[in-house]
Design a protein around this motif. Structure first.
Motif, PDB file in Angstrom:
ATOM      1  N   GLY A   1      35.919   8.212  36.877  1.00 19.22           N
ATOM      2  CA  GLY A   1      37.200   7.582  37.177  1.00 19.22           C
ATOM      3  C   GLY A   1      38.135   8.543  37.876  1.00 19.22           C
ATOM      4  N   GLY A   2      39.004   8.020  38.734  1.00 19.43           N
ATOM      5  CA  GLY A   2      39.931   8.863  39.474  1.00 19.43           C
ATOM      6  C   GLY A   2      39.235   9.602  40.595  1.00 19.43           C
ATOM      7  N   ALA A   3      39.814  10.716  40.997  1.00 25.89           N
ATOM      8  CA  ALA A   3      39.243  11.515  42.083  1.00 25.89           C
ATOM      9  C   ALA A   3      38.084  12.351  41.561  1.00 25.89           C
ATOM     10  N   GLY A   4      37.013  12.437  42.344  1.00 22.96           N
ATOM     11  CA  GLY A   4      35.872  13.268  41.997  1.00 22.96           C
ATOM     12  C   GLY A   4      35.934  14.607  42.705  1.00 22.96           C
ATOM     13  N   LEU A   5      35.326  15.650  42.099  1.00 21.96           N
ATOM     14  CA  LEU A   5      35.344  16.984  42.696  1.00 21.96           C
ATOM     15  C   LEU A   5      34.089  17.731  42.284  1.00 21.96           C
ATOM     16  N   LEU A   6      33.486  18.437  43.239  1.00 22.31           N
ATOM     17  CA  LEU A   6      32.305  19.249  42.956  1.00 22.31           C
ATOM     18  C   LEU A   6      32.293  20.473  43.853  1.00 22.31           C
ATOM     19  N   ASP A   7      32.170  21.637  43.218  1.00 19.71           N
ATOM     20  CA  ASP A   7      31.977  22.887  43.948  1.00 19.71           C
ATOM     21  C   ASP A   7      31.164  23.812  43.053  1.00 19.71           C
ATOM     22  N   PHE A   8      30.246  24.594  43.635  1.00 19.75           N
ATOM     23  CA  PHE A   8      29.412  25.492  42.836  1.00 19.75           C
ATOM     24  C   PHE A   8      28.902  26.619  43.723  1.00 19.75           C
ATOM     25  N   GLY A   9      28.582  27.757  43.100  1.00 20.84           N
ATOM     26  CA  GLY A   9      28.088  28.900  43.854  1.00 20.84           C
ATOM     27  C   GLY A   9      27.477  29.936  42.934  1.00 20.84           C
ATOM     28  N   LEU A  10      26.929  31.003  43.528  1.00 21.81           N
ATOM     29  CA  LEU A  10      26.300  32.102  42.793  1.00 21.81           C
ATOM     30  C   LEU A  10      27.027  33.408  43.076  1.00 21.81           C
ATOM     31  N   TYR A  11      27.181  34.230  42.019  1.00 16.14           N
ATOM     32  CA  TYR A  11      27.849  35.527  42.146  1.00 16.14           C
ATOM     33  C   TYR A  11      27.035  36.585  41.423  1.00 16.14           C
ATOM     34  N   ILE A  12      27.161  37.834  41.879  1.00 21.65           N
ATOM     35  CA  ILE A  12      26.427  38.941  41.288  1.00 21.65           C
ATOM     36  C   ILE A  12      27.409  40.020  40.838  1.00 21.65           C
ATOM     37  N   GLU A  13      27.059  40.660  39.759  1.00 23.74           N
ATOM     38  CA  GLU A  13      27.898  41.745  39.229  1.00 23.74           C
ATOM     39  C   GLU A  13      27.948  42.905  40.211  1.00 23.74           C
ATOM     40  N   ASN A  14      29.157  43.409  40.424  1.00 30.49           N
ATOM     41  CA  ASN A  14      29.360  44.583  41.264  1.00 30.49           C
ATOM     42  C   ASN A  14      29.603  45.772  40.332  1.00 30.49           C
ATOM     43  N   LYS A  15      28.750  46.769  40.408  1.00 27.33           N
ATOM     44  CA  LYS A  15      28.778  47.854  39.422  1.00 27.33           C
ATOM     45  C   LYS A  15      29.570  49.074  39.909  1.00 27.33           C
ATOM     46  N   THR A  16      30.652  48.818  40.593  1.00 29.13           N
ATOM     47  CA  THR A  16      31.469  49.933  41.073  1.00 29.13           C
ATOM     48  C   THR A  16      31.953  50.796  39.915  1.00 29.13           C
ATOM     49  N   TYR A  17      32.308  50.164  38.817  1.00 31.65           N
ATOM     50  CA  TYR A  17      32.829  50.905  37.666  1.00 31.65           C
ATOM     51  C   TYR A  17      31.898  50.758  36.466  1.00 31.65           C
ATOM     52  N   ALA A  18      30.596  50.805  36.730  1.00 27.95           N
ATOM     53  CA  ALA A  18      29.630  50.580  35.649  1.00 27.95           C
ATOM     54  C   ALA A  18      29.700  51.653  34.573  1.00 27.95           C
ATOM     55  N   ASP A  19      30.222  52.817  34.916  1.00 25.52           N
ATOM     56  CA  ASP A  19      30.274  53.889  33.928  1.00 25.52           C
ATOM     57  C   ASP A  19      31.502  53.805  33.029  1.00 25.52           C
ATOM     58  N   ALA A  20      32.364  52.838  33.260  1.00 24.65           N
ATOM     59  CA  ALA A  20      33.613  52.749  32.496  1.00 24.65           C
ATOM     60  C   ALA A  20      33.342  52.246  31.078  1.00 24.65           C
TER      61      ALA A  20
END
Length: 626
Positions: free
Chosen positions: A237-256
């Motif tokens: 009901g009402g307006a429909g919406l769909l968005d999706f994607g993939l992301y990967i961890e960026n380990k710039t500060y992995a030692d923190a």
């Protein structure tokens, strides 16, 4: 007759109780009550920095270094804070993943993406990687309303069901090893998401972007070359919406390593965190200077956080504080400018401004991440500050006039000037806020208990984070929420504003309503429930008039202002309107019947009539006395 007398007594007692509550709000001192410290106050969520309604930063509980802070809309504010002590990094602000990079970005993080879609059921196996979608329609994601909607959709979706296949190319799967991979999505109403035919998740309606980590099994299904993210969404009901994607961890500060939270203190104008970072103790204070009692700072779209390090052992350490802000996550790929002006280093992305003292401060920008750092080693200052400002570009439209924000009413001021003004005296402003917080802390615990203080003190920042201040052409302060001059919302904010003695803001809530009603085009005998949506005052948003509630609330709120100021001037300015609304309530009362049941449970409209007329009678008394 006895029933009607009983009902009137019940109403009278309710009025007495309400009056008692208001009296408590006025209370300033009770010598026999113990004053508690604020360190025990931990609201479930509160505003860290009140900057503007578009960018006011909130935090959930004590999660400053467990998750990203959020904007008022619910979208994350991707800021990471690190303290490096003798080369070892401790995270005091931000999420455990720190930074993530898109493999297949959402529409809100880019200009859109290409996908294949069908509104009809395509048959078994449609989610598999091997499925042939060459005959499907092609469109740009996201899918939903393409005009006048809060989310950037590019392909219209008007059917009940939608099936979408998104091709994601992975050049080298090895880059995913030892990294967390996330599916991010937004849907209205229900979504099922697959990767190369493997089920990833199923969830219901969310207007906020959700992020879910993929299992190791799901990540193992990703291959070099072409991969398929497939989604089914149903709109109920009402307006429909769909968005999706993939992301990967960026380990710039992995030692923190996460810093250890030792103490959290929530006050009216600021929040303080104390972390242990190895041998060094770090104190972070988030300060909203526009909450001070200085008129010239009302509505300033600037906030700041101060940081201070100290050691108990007296041993010298090399210390560096670092802030990383992901502007691509917030705005998409935008130009980032940096410059130094009068000992301050500024960085600007879209309408967001950041600033730190130029001395011992370095700046870098990589992958649309702004990184500001400052050395706090021996021989240098062991404290500093980060300024944040935001410039709303829209001017407010009211009765054919374009009204600018109060801080820039003549259109000649700039955000960077305000930020330098705050930065050059931020320690004095913090000291001023400390005094206010101490005073209001005492008042809160004297007027009520811990629960009262926990509700009242954070509400001050929550109010200014959701309201805009403008000056009318006749130099009256107008204070607006997202729904302009919503009488019910104003009524709900009045007890808190009374507590803080902000009669100027109370008038700012009512001024536009009075001005609207005193215009020749408003002919009704009661005030409007609201006057439009920001930034245009046009027509009432709420379909129902709620006439009795609006009239009674306006009478009660005006009475509260007169009693707080002990001056009848404000009511006298609008006496004709107040009398008109009281006459309207009197007419409604004459037409009402009073059955023995339901007066207080099912029909508050009659109670509102009584309370509104009681407020009017009080005004009549005050008119004679003041």
């Amino acid at each position: 007759m006895e029933i009607r007398t009983h009902i009137r007594l019940v109403v009278a007692w309710r009025i007495i109780i309400i009056s008692g509550i208001i009296s408590l709000i006025y209370a300033c001192s009770y010598s026999d009550k113990k004053i508690s410290h604020l360190s025990g106050i931990a609201p479930s969520e509160h505003t860290l920095l009140a900057i503007t309604p578009d960018v006011s930063i909130k935090v959930i509980g004590d999660s400053l270094n467990k998750s990203y802070p959020q904007l008022r809309t619910g979208k994350v504010f991707p800021i990471t804070g690190l303290l490096r002590v003798d080369g070892k990094a401790y995270r005091f602000m931000g999420d455990d993943s720190l930074r993530i990079s898109p493999l297949a970005p959402l529409s809100e993080d880019t200009i859109g993406w290409t996908g294949k879609y069908s509104f009809l059921y395509p048959g078994k196996g449609w989610e598999l990687r091997e499925y042939d979608d060459s005959l499907w329609n092609e469109g740009n994601g996201a899918f939903g309303p393409t005009k006048g909607y809060y989310y950037p959709a590019h392909t219209l979706w008007g059917a009940e069901n939608i099936y979408v296949r998104r091709h994601v190319k992975v050049d080298n799967k090895e880059v995913l090893k030892n990294h967390k991979v996330y599916a991010r999505y937004v849907c209205d109403d229900r979504i099922k998401l697959f990767c190369n035919g493997g089920f990833l998740l199923e969830n219901g309606f969310t207007h906020l972007t959700k992020c879910q980590r993929l299992t190791d099994e799901a990540v193992s299904q990703i291959v070099d070359g072409d991969n398929i993210l497939a989604a089914y969404c149903r709109n109920t009901g009402g307006a429909g919406l769909l968005d999706f994607g993939l992301y990967i961890e960026n380990k710039t500060y992995a030692d923190a390593e996460p810093a250890t939270l030792k103490e959290m203190e929530v006050q009216a104008t600021q929040t303080q965190f104390i972390f242990q970072c190895g041998d060094v103790e770090l104190q972070i204070d988030f300060v909203s200077p526009s909450l001070s009692e200085r008129w010239d700072m009302t509505g300033w779209p600037v906030g700041f956080l101060t940081y201070q390090v100290r050691t108990a052992s007296g041993k010298e350490h090399t210390v560096e504080v670092l802030f990383d802000v992901d502007t691509e996550w917030m705005f998409g790929k935008r130009k980032i400018d940096s410059w130094v002006d009068k000992d301050w280093r500024f960085v600007k992305s879209d309408s967001l401004y950041l600033a730190m003292a130029a001395d011992e401060t370095s700046f870098s920008c990589e992958d649309n991440h702004i990184v500001l750092s400052q050395k706090l080693c021996a021989g240098n200052e062991n404290r500093g500050g980060l300024l944040l400002g935001y410039e709303e570009g829209t001017t407010f439209q009211y009765s054919g006039e374009s009204l600018r924000p109060l801080w820039n009413k003549d259109g000649t001021r700039e955000i960077k000037e305000l930020m330098m003004s705050v930065g050059n005296r931020y320690q004095d402003l913090k000291a001023e806020c400390n005094k206010l917080d101490y005073r209001w802390n005492i008042k809160a615990f004297q007027a009520g208990n811990k629960a009262f203080a926990e509700q009242m003190l954070p509400a001050y920042r929550n109010f200014i984070s959701s309201h805009r201040f403008v000056l009318s052409s006749d130099n009256k302060l107008f204070c607006f929420g997202d729904t302009l001059s919503n009488v019910r919302e104003a009524y709900g904010n009045f007890p808190m504003l009374l507590f803080f003695n902000r009669t100027d803001w109370m008038k700012g809530l009512l001024n536009p309503i009075f001005a609207y009603c005193e215009d020749i085009y408003w002919v009704k005998k009661y005030p409007p429930y609201d006057i439009g949506l920001y930034p245009i005052a046009s027509k009432q948003v709420k379909l129902e008039d709620c006439a009795v509630e609006a009239a009674a609330n306006m009478l009660m709120m005006t009475t509260a202002i007169v009693e707080a100021e002990q001056d009848f001037g404000y009511a006298d300015m609008h006496w004709k309107q107040l009398c008109l609304w009281a006459d309207y309530l009197q007419e409604r009362m004459k037409k009402m019947t009073f059955p023995s049941v339901g007066l207080l449970d099912n029909d508050d409209e009659r109670v509102k009539c009584v309370l509104g007329l009681m407020a009017y009678h009080k005004l009549v008394q005050l008119k004679g006395n003041l």
